[in-house]
Each structure stands twice: as C-alpha cells, then as structure tokens.
Scaffold this active site. Structure first.
Site, PDB file in Angstrom:
ATOM      1  CD  GLN A 196      -2.668  -1.193   2.608  1.00 36.42           C
ATOM      2  OE1 GLN A 196      -2.823  -2.256   3.176  1.00 36.42           O
ATOM      3  NE2 GLN A 196      -3.198  -0.064   3.081  1.00 36.42           N
ATOM      4  NE  ARG A 205     -12.699  -0.159   4.742  1.00 37.58           N
ATOM      5  CZ  ARG A 205     -13.503  -0.492   3.768  1.00 37.58           C
ATOM      6  NH1 ARG A 205     -13.757  -1.757   3.540  1.00 37.58           N
ATOM      7  NH2 ARG A 205     -14.058   0.414   2.993  1.00 37.58           N
ATOM      8  CB  CYS A 206      -8.218   0.796  12.367  1.00 40.76           C
ATOM      9  SG  CYS A 206      -6.504   1.037  11.882  1.00 40.76           S
ATOM     10  CD  GLU A 250      -8.728   3.709   7.628  1.00 38.65           C
ATOM     11  OE1 GLU A 250      -7.894   2.876   7.972  1.00 38.65           O
ATOM     12  OE2 GLU A 250      -8.539   4.928   7.706  1.00 38.65           O
TER      13      GLU A 250
HETATM   14  N1  MCN Z   1     -13.951   9.381  -1.907  1.00 32.58           N
HETATM   15  C1  MCN Z   1     -14.846  10.249  -2.495  1.00 32.58           C
HETATM   16  N2  MCN Z   1     -15.251  11.371  -1.828  1.00 32.58           N
HETATM   17  C2  MCN Z   1     -14.805  11.639  -0.570  1.00 32.58           C
HETATM   18  C3  MCN Z   1     -13.911  10.742   0.057  1.00 32.58           C
HETATM   19  C4  MCN Z   1     -13.492   9.631  -0.651  1.00 32.58           C
HETATM   20  O1  MCN Z   1     -15.275   9.998  -3.617  1.00 32.58           O
HETATM   21  N3  MCN Z   1     -15.191  12.735   0.065  1.00 32.58           N
HETATM   22  C5  MCN Z   1     -13.446   8.215  -2.629  1.00 32.58           C
HETATM   23  C6  MCN Z   1     -11.960   8.395  -2.942  1.00 32.58           C
HETATM   24  O2  MCN Z   1     -11.742   9.136  -4.059  1.00 32.58           O
HETATM   25  C7  MCN Z   1     -11.475   6.970  -3.041  1.00 32.58           C
HETATM   26  C8  MCN Z   1     -12.342   6.268  -2.011  1.00 32.58           C
HETATM   27  O3  MCN Z   1     -13.505   7.070  -1.823  1.00 32.58           O
HETATM   28  O4  MCN Z   1     -11.708   6.469  -4.322  1.00 32.58           O
HETATM   29  C9  MCN Z   1     -11.637   6.112  -0.641  1.00 32.58           C
HETATM   30  O5  MCN Z   1     -11.024   7.326  -0.357  1.00 32.58           O
HETATM   31  P1  MCN Z   1     -10.349   7.721   1.027  1.00 32.58           P
HETATM   32  O6  MCN Z   1     -11.367   7.803   2.062  1.00 32.58           O
HETATM   33  O7  MCN Z   1      -9.482   8.891   0.763  1.00 32.58           O
HETATM   34  O8  MCN Z   1      -9.435   6.474   1.422  1.00 32.58           O
HETATM   35  P2  MCN Z   1      -8.145   5.907   0.678  1.00 32.58           P
HETATM   36  O9  MCN Z   1      -8.305   5.993  -0.755  1.00 32.58           O
HETATM   37  O10 MCN Z   1      -6.935   6.445   1.308  1.00 32.58           O
HETATM   38  O11 MCN Z   1      -8.296   4.384   1.023  1.00 32.58           O
HETATM   39  C10 MCN Z   1      -7.847   3.880   2.243  1.00 32.58           C
HETATM   40  C11 MCN Z   1      -8.949   3.242   3.052  1.00 32.58           C
HETATM   41  C12 MCN Z   1      -8.318   2.357   4.035  1.00 32.58           C
HETATM   42  S1  MCN Z   1      -7.186   3.047   5.070  1.00 32.58           S
HETATM   43  C13 MCN Z   1      -8.566   1.023   4.068  1.00 32.58           C
HETATM   44  S2  MCN Z   1      -7.846   0.138   5.299  1.00 32.58           S
HETATM   45  C14 MCN Z   1      -9.400   0.424   3.082  1.00 32.58           C
HETATM   46  C15 MCN Z   1     -10.333   1.355   2.451  1.00 32.58           C
HETATM   47  O12 MCN Z   1      -9.802   2.527   2.163  1.00 32.58           O
HETATM   48  N4  MCN Z   1      -8.974  -0.613   2.366  1.00 32.58           N
HETATM   49  C16 MCN Z   1      -9.671  -0.996   1.245  1.00 32.58           C
HETATM   50  N5  MCN Z   1     -11.185   0.852   1.549  1.00 32.58           N
HETATM   51  C17 MCN Z   1     -10.832  -0.267   0.844  1.00 32.58           C
HETATM   52  N6  MCN Z   1     -11.555  -0.649  -0.222  1.00 32.58           N
HETATM   53  C18 MCN Z   1     -11.131  -1.719  -0.944  1.00 32.58           C
HETATM   54  N7  MCN Z   1     -11.857  -2.092  -2.015  1.00 32.58           N
HETATM   55  N8  MCN Z   1     -10.011  -2.404  -0.641  1.00 32.58           N
HETATM   56  C19 MCN Z   1      -9.273  -2.077   0.438  1.00 32.58           C
HETATM   57  O13 MCN Z   1      -8.165  -2.741   0.710  1.00 32.58           O
HETATM   58 CU1  CUM Z   2      -6.178   1.642   9.450  1.00 27.12          CU
HETATM   59  S1  CUM Z   2      -5.960   0.294   7.794  1.00 27.12           S
HETATM   60 MO1  CUM Z   2      -5.939   1.383   6.269  1.00 27.12          MO
HETATM   61  O1  CUM Z   2      -5.153   2.527   7.185  1.00 27.12           O
HETATM   62  O2  CUM Z   2      -4.785   0.829   5.254  1.00 27.12           O
END
Ligand code: MCN
Ligand code: CUM
Length: 790
Positions: A223, A373-374, A743
């Site tokens: 990641q 996912r925390c 998360e």
């Molecule tokens: N998004 C959006 N509008 C927002 C916020 C987010 O459209 N206001 C969209 C983003 O553009 C992105 C998705 O939602 O496509 C998730 O965005 P974000 O919340 O920024 O999180 P990350 O992309 O950094 O993803 C990490 C988060 C984490 S930490 C874990 S753990 C997790 C998760 O996402 N693992 C996943 N979701 C997952 N989903 C899948 N399918 N697989 C994982 O391993």
């Molecule tokens: Cu807290 S799990 Mo995600 O942060 O990859």
C-alpha cells in the site's frame, strides 16, 4: 460559441462515474503480483515455527535438498553473513528476517526453500527438519509486565522488561477532579481482540535482482511503495543496494485494508535470495500462512471511564490502554504518537476533561499492531466512547439518541479543540443523527421495541455517532521512520489535451483511477476518460507515503487539485496570450477561459494545452505539467451516525441484524457511487469484529482458529441490506472540501451493532459484552442474568 461541457459530462466531481478500473477487473484482466512470471524465476516457500517460543537446535536440510527441483535452503545464519537477518519495522521497532537461534512466535519464518516450481518448494519445505527446544511463551499481555516474565527482546541491549512504549494525552489532574465530583461514573473493562484483515489476495512478491546492473525490482503487494523502498534500502544497503538501485512496483492489489502496509520478513527473504542466487524469486503466501503469520490488528485492552451528570451531560472520560503488539511493533503507524490516533476517543461530544494513557507490551504472539481499516486505532477509540455513551444513557434512563443530541459539539463550535489536543475541522453531528433517525424511523422502532419487550421478545436499537480522524500529515506531526507525511500528484498533459497523472498513493480497490481523474477533470476541464491515473511504481510516481488511514483523498486528492490549479494558472497566461487580453479579463468555466463580457471569445483547455507545446508566450516554459506535494494543514474529521436494529432469539442467542442505516459525512464527495461502495464493504467488515472475528491463542501460543474453517468471516449472507446516505460538511482547509471515508464504516459500525445487541439484552440487566458478540456469549450472559430461570 462552443457550448461548454458540464462537470457531469466530463466526469467531474460529485458524479457517479463508473469505475475506470473495473473494465479490466471484471474481465479477468487485472494484473496481480502472482500474475508476474519472469524468465528463470524461482519459487520460495517458507518453513515456519510450530512453537511460539523456542530455541532452534538444528536445521537439517539434507532431505530437502534431495527433492527434485530444490535449489537451496536459506537460513538466518546465511543471511547473517550479509547483515540481512534483521530489518526495521515502520514503527521504528526491529524484527528478525530469519532467526539465527530463537523463534519468537508460532508461524515465524525459520528458513526458506528455493526451487524451480512452487510445488517443489512446498515439498522441500516439508522435508526440512528443524529441531527445537520449546520454552514457555508469554501470551498474556498483563503477565508480560510481571517482573517474573522472561524478557523476550534480548536482542535489544539493556532491555530489562517487555514494555514497548508509554504514551499519554490530556489533563490527568483536571480529569481526576471532574471524576471525583461527578454524579455518575461509568467504568468498563473492554477488550478489542486481535483480528486479521483477510484480504482476498494474500501477501506476496517477486524479487528480481539484476546482478549485471546491481539493481533490484521488487514487485509486491504494498500500500506504500515509496516508504517500502526506503525500508528496503535500509536493509539492502548492507549489500550495496541503495535507493536509486531499487524499484518497487505494486501492481493491482486484491484488498489491502492495512495489512499490506508493513514490511514482512518474506519480502526481505525473497530479496536476499534473489541477490544470492541472481534470479527472480517469487513468494506468495498461502491462505493459512497469511492468517497465521502476519497482518494482525487490534488486541487492545481498555479500561474506559466516563463521568457525567444525572441529567445526562458528559463531563469527562478516561482511558487506560494495554496494547498487545506481540513479538514486535510491526504497525505502520504514521505518527509521532505511538498510540496512533486513539486519542480521538473523546468522540463527538462537547466536554473538556479527558485523559488517555497507554502502554504497549511484547508477547509471543505474531507481530501485531497492524492497522486494519481503522484509521490507526480509531476503531478501538470509537468502540470505547460509543459503548460508554450508551452505558451512560442506560444508567440514567435516558434515550441514547437524546443523550447524544444533548452532548454533541455544536456545528457553530468548529474548529473544535478536543481535550486530547486535536482540532476538529468541521462537523454537523445533529444533522447526521437526525437524518439517520428519520430514515430508520426511530420513534416507531422504540415503540415496537417496548411492545416486544412486554412480550418477552428481544429487540435492540443501537446508535453510534462517531468522529473519524484521517489524512495524515500534517508533516509537523506525522512521519514514518522520519519521512514526513505529505502526499503527491504529478500531472502531465499531452499536446492533444489528454493527461497522465501519477500519485504517491496506491489503490487496493478504492477506485483511485477514477476518483483522481474526476478531481483533475473538475479542476482542469479535461474529461476524466482522457486522464490516465497511475500509482504504485516508484520509478515513475512522485514520492508519497501511500494509501492507508483514509488519507488518499485528504492528501493526494488535495495534491491533485492543487497541481491542477497550478496548471490552470499557466493556462490562464496562455489563454490571455492567445486571445490578446489581460489575464484579469479572463474567466474560467469548466474546460475553458473566456473573455469577461465577450463569452464568444474563448479558448478551451485543449487549445490552450496544444499552444503550450506549439505557440506559447515568449519566455514561458514549454509543456504542460505540474507536480504538487501537499502537506495538509490539519487532518480531516469525517463523521457518521449509524443506527442498527437487531432481533435476538432468546433461546439460542442468535442475532439477526434487521436494519442498518449509515449516514456518513465525508464533506464534498468526489464519486457518490464509490463512497457508497466503500461504506457497503466497510460495514460488512464492521460486522466481522462485532459478531464473528477474534484470533484465539492457547497458553502455549498455538493459534486455535488459524484457518478459515474456524476463523469466521462474514459474507453477503450475514450482511443485512445496508441503507446508506450522507450529510455534507466540507472540510474548510481541504482544497476541494473533501474528507476521507474509506474507514468510517469499520470505525463506526461495530459499536452500533454492539450497542444494539446490548440494548436488546438490557431488560435482563446486561450492560456490556466484549466484541465479537457471538450467540454463545449472548446465551451465556442471558443465563447468568437469570433469563432462563423459571
Ligand atoms: N472518496 C470520495 N469522496 C470523498 C472521500 C473519498 O469519492 N469525500 C473516494 C476516494 O476518491 C477513493 C475512495 O472514496 O476512491 C476512498 O477514499 P479515502 O477515504 O481517501 O481512502 P483511501 O483511498 O486512502 O483508502 C484507504 C482506506 C483504508 S485506510 C482502508 S484500510 C481500506 C479502504 O480505504 N482498504 C480498502 N477501503 C478499501 N476498499 C477496498 N476495495 N479495498 C481495500 O483494501
Ligand atoms: Cu487503518 S488500515 Mo488502512 O489505514 O490501510
């Protein structure tokens, strides 16, 4: 005048554009690490320890070497010659790559068998004979601190106990005073058990060392490709592989969920073996290895306390945490706070006295502390505060929704300074809970519940109104191994107005190829379909810290917007030049600049970009590209109001989730469909720790449920129909007003379920059951509380 395309037509922000990446995923064209096959590639399998704590007396490889196809067996002693037998963890702890004398947890890597096929490697593995001298392991974190307990980390000079770190936040004295004078005090011991991410794809890699060029290409399921490259350089620096000689490529990932942030020994062993034999080496964990050896999260013992008034006002909270990190603190904790973001445990409520204190200890469990996912310990924090809040409501006989409404931080009080030191950027908690109550039909459900209770039936309604904390940096507070936490975007627009954009984050299923393109589309007016998004190759992407802690949108998403705006500034200059007007006379409308008052005089972004390569103003740099490293001024604080309704069968304890309403607030939404997908998946992963998952070890350190036969993972069958919705409170400091969401459902979901179950059982005086709340635990609690007495 050409009609400008709307944001929707170009796939801009706020639209449910279909995911660009799905075309390849649903046609079986995804490219995962196990799809990589290189000429001459060898396969590695790992001999693992059956004991949790043992001396290695001997490793006999004679029979293994006779297995057809086996090339070599690599032990810790072999790696020691090259100083490759130890590595740092992302938490600034250390970890054996392969042991030279002692194994510290069951399933620990003992030695690696290299062969021409994976089957030969497996046969070789079975033929290795290791002689152990077992020792009594330390499995109980409370006993780990006992002076009589053996010191586990004898590798650490001068270490005299099993304590890893102590951390605290808030005002201890002030909090104690409030507690001393409060009408009502709630105190509850809670355990948030060790669980596993169980991503569909296990961990794996192909390490490809090229002797001629002294260069390593590491294909791996990570990641955080750049951060991992830095760690690999720290280890492989011993054999002269410095950072410019290392390329980390993370292809498609079949789920990460935090488990693919750390560096695991298998990766380093594969690198070492490739270095030693000069051939590419593939290592792919099987399902059981994955479940038994890595990707472990949680294992927090929390003493949670709340002080309040008889009228239901929360006055203070206090949390004492014991974190069991197993053999090493493997956590990829993006923070100077070893406790991660747990200190968000004061929740969505308006009070100003809190104290959090935490200690982490070593035990003989496999490396722990992985973030699942925390948002880095926020699941644990939210479980604690939301359970406490419900217990408080029960204790004083107040409806838990009403009590929450009474205690919420008001929307006009943001930015809000929490008693543990956070500054919440924005929120509207009342609106979220009200919406969730309206959707679920709260009043009617309470009425139904009263009727059912009168008939002796068990029905419960549980609420969780959580505040999340995501988006690390700011760099002044957050780093990994000293590397500051910003994130990056690089946008390069080709002469024809099509673009490629690269990021330091790495999607594992979140849909970044689509949503980053949408941000750029919105900001630059280039259709999302014409923007190719790339992540995961350290040779091409700008340095970034990776995807976890829902940080991609708060950091790299912001970087995409700011880089786009840099380009728009350049576009304005070019447009002014082409239209022969002053820059100030131009106005922007999705995809074009036009002259104020003369909209027929305009230049589209495509025309402008073309000019950037063919006809740009004198003295201006040619080309059309921008990079931005975004260092957020603060974290973002998404929130949610979840309501769960359960029916429980009194005789068996079986729990049925009848309804689950999730209202999330992640500020401005880039793609509503993707956000909904994130919430659906996350809620199913919330059912997991709430009702099913817990890794159990016996006193000898044996895992008792180390296969998916015994470790229960919820499926679609166990998932209710998720009813999702949102409120929108933009982040005031984020360039596009977005907050992370990935998360939120796993953070907010479990306490809603737990609260619903306890609510159903409360007529019998049951006030708490630790998650996972299984039918057996329900039945047992009912029995203990006389529910089956005649
Ligand atoms: N998004 C959006 N509008 C927002 C916020 C987010 O459209 N206001 C969209 C983003 O553009 C992105 C998705 O939602 O496509 C998730 O965005 P974000 O919340 O920024 O999180 P990350 O992309 O950094 O993803 C990490 C988060 C984490 S930490 C874990 S753990 C997790 C998760 O996402 N693992 C996943 N979701 C997952 N989903 C899948 N399918 N697989 C994982 O391993
Ligand atoms: Cu807290 S799990 Mo995600 O942060 O990859």
């Amino acid at each position: 005048m050409t009609q400008c395309k709307t944001s929707k037509e170009i796939g801009g922000m706020g639209h449910s554009l279909k995911r660009k990446e799905d075309a390849r995923f649903i046609q079986g064209k995804g490219h995962y690490v196990d799809d990589i096959k290189l000429p001459g590639m060898l396969y590695m399998d790992i001999v693992r320890s059956p004991y949790a704590y043992a001396k290695i007396k001997s490793i006999n490889i004679e029979e293994a070497m006779k297995v057809p196809g086996v090339i070599t067996v690599v032990t810790g002693k072999d790696l020691e010659k090259y100083k490759l037998h130890w590595m740092p963890t992302l938490m600034s702890d250390t970890q054996m790559v392969l042991p030279t004398d002692t194994v510290m947890y069951q399933a620990q890597e003992v030695c690696a068998v290299i062969a021409t096929s994976k089957y030969a490697a497996r046969d070789g593995r079975e033929a290795v004979k290791v002689e152990y001298e077992p020792m009594k392991p330390v499995m109980d974190p409370f006993k780990s601190l006992d002076p009589a307990a053996p010191v586990l980390r004898t590798d650490k000079p001068g270490k005299k106990d099993n304590h890893i770190w102590h951390w605290q936040a808030g005002d201890k004295e002030k909090t104690a005073q409030v507690f001393a004078n409060a009408d009502v005090v709630i105190k509850q011991q809670m355990h948030i058990p060790r669980i596993h991410v169980v991503s569909i794809e296990t961990c794996g890699c192909v390490a490809d060392y090229d002797k001629v060029n002294h260069h390593l290409t590491m294909y791996m399921t990570t990641q955080a490709p750049h951060a991992i490259r830095t760690v690999i350089a720290l280890v492989a620096g011993h054999v002269g592989l410095s950072e410019e000689r290392i390329r980390v490529v993370s292809p498609d990932i079949g789920g990460g969920f935090g488990g693919k942030v750390p560096v695991y020994p298998g990766y380093v062993i594969a690198i070492a073996v490739s270095f030693l034999v000069g051939k590419p080496v593939k290592w792919i964990e099987d399902r059981s290895e994955n479940l038994q050896a890595d990707s472990f999260a949680r294992d927090y013992h929390i003493t949670a306390e709340l002080a309040g008034t008889k009228e239901g006002k929360i006055l203070a909270t206090r949390f004492k945490v014991l974190a069991d990190h197993g053999y090493t603190d493997a956590a990829a904790n993006p923070s100077k706070f070893p406790l991660g973001l747990f200190s968000i445990c004061t929740g969505s409520y308006d009070y100003n006295a809190a104290f959090v204190e935490a200690d982490a200890v070593y035990t003989n469990k496999p490396p722990g502390g992985v973030a699942y996912r925390c948002s880095f310990r926020v699941t644990e924090a939210v479980q604690a505060i939301e359970r406490l809040t419900d217990m408080f409501a029960k204790k004083i006989g107040k409806d838990p929704a009403e009590l929450r409404m009474q205690n919420f931080i008001k929307k006009e009080d943001f930015p809000w300074h929490s008693p543990t030191g956070w500054i919440y950027d924005s929120g509207n908690y009342q609106a979220g809970l009200q919406k969730a109550m309206d959707v679920v039909g709260y009043a009617a459900l309470r009425k139904e519940q009263a009727e059912k209770q009168a008939r002796g039936e068990l029905m419960g309604i549980g609420i969780s109104t959580f505040t999340e904390i995501v988006g690390a940096g700011p760099s002044k507070d957050f780093d990994i191994l000293g590397i500051k936490m910003f994130d990056s975007a690089e946008i390069r627009v080709h002469p024809t107005g099509k673009a490629i954009a690269r990021f330091g984050t790495k999607s594992q299923g979140q849909g970044h190829e689509t949503t980053y393109a949408q941000i750029i589309a919105e900001e630059l007016g280039i259709p999302a379909e014409n923007i190719q998004v790339e992540e995961g190759d350290t040779d091409t992407a700008p340095y970034g810290l990776g995807t976890y802690a829902s940080r991609s949108t708060p950091t790299a998403g912001a970087a995409a917007a700011v880089a786009s705006r840099k380009l728009r500034d350049k576009a304005r200059k070019i447009a002014a030049y082409l239209l022969e007007v002053s820059e100030n006379d131009l106005e922007w409308e999705t995809g074009k600049f036009f002259v104020k008052g003369a909209p027929e005089k305009s230049k589209t972004i495509q025309e402008i970009v073309f000019a950037a390569y063919t006809n740009h103003p004198q003295g201006m740099e040619a080309g059309f590209e921008a990079t931005h490293y975004y260092d957020p001024p603060n974290l973002t604080f998404p929130s949610g109001a979840y309501i769960c309704v359960v029916d429980i069968d009194k005789e068996t304890g079986a729990i049925h989730i009848r309804r689950f309403v999730a209202i999330d607030d992640c500020g401005n939404i880039i793609n509503p469909m993707i956000v909904q997908g994130q919430v659906h998946g996350g809620l199913t992963q919330a059912v997991a720790p709430a009702m099913y998952e817990e890794l159990i070890y016996d006193g000898e350190g044996n895992i008792l449920n180390g296969t998916l036969m015994d470790y229960l993972v919820p499926t679609a069958v166990e998932s209710p129909k998720w009813e999702t919705g949102h409120t929108c409170t933009p982040s005031p400091h984020h360039p596009i007003g977005a907050k992370g969401v990935g998360e939120s459902p796993t953070v907010g979901g479990p306490p809603a379920i737990a609260n619903a179950i306890i609510d159903a059982l409360s007529p019998f005086g049951i006030t708490h059951i630790d998650i996972p709340i299984t039918p057996y635990k329900v039945w047992k609690a009912l029995k203990e509380h006389g529910a089956y007495d005649k």
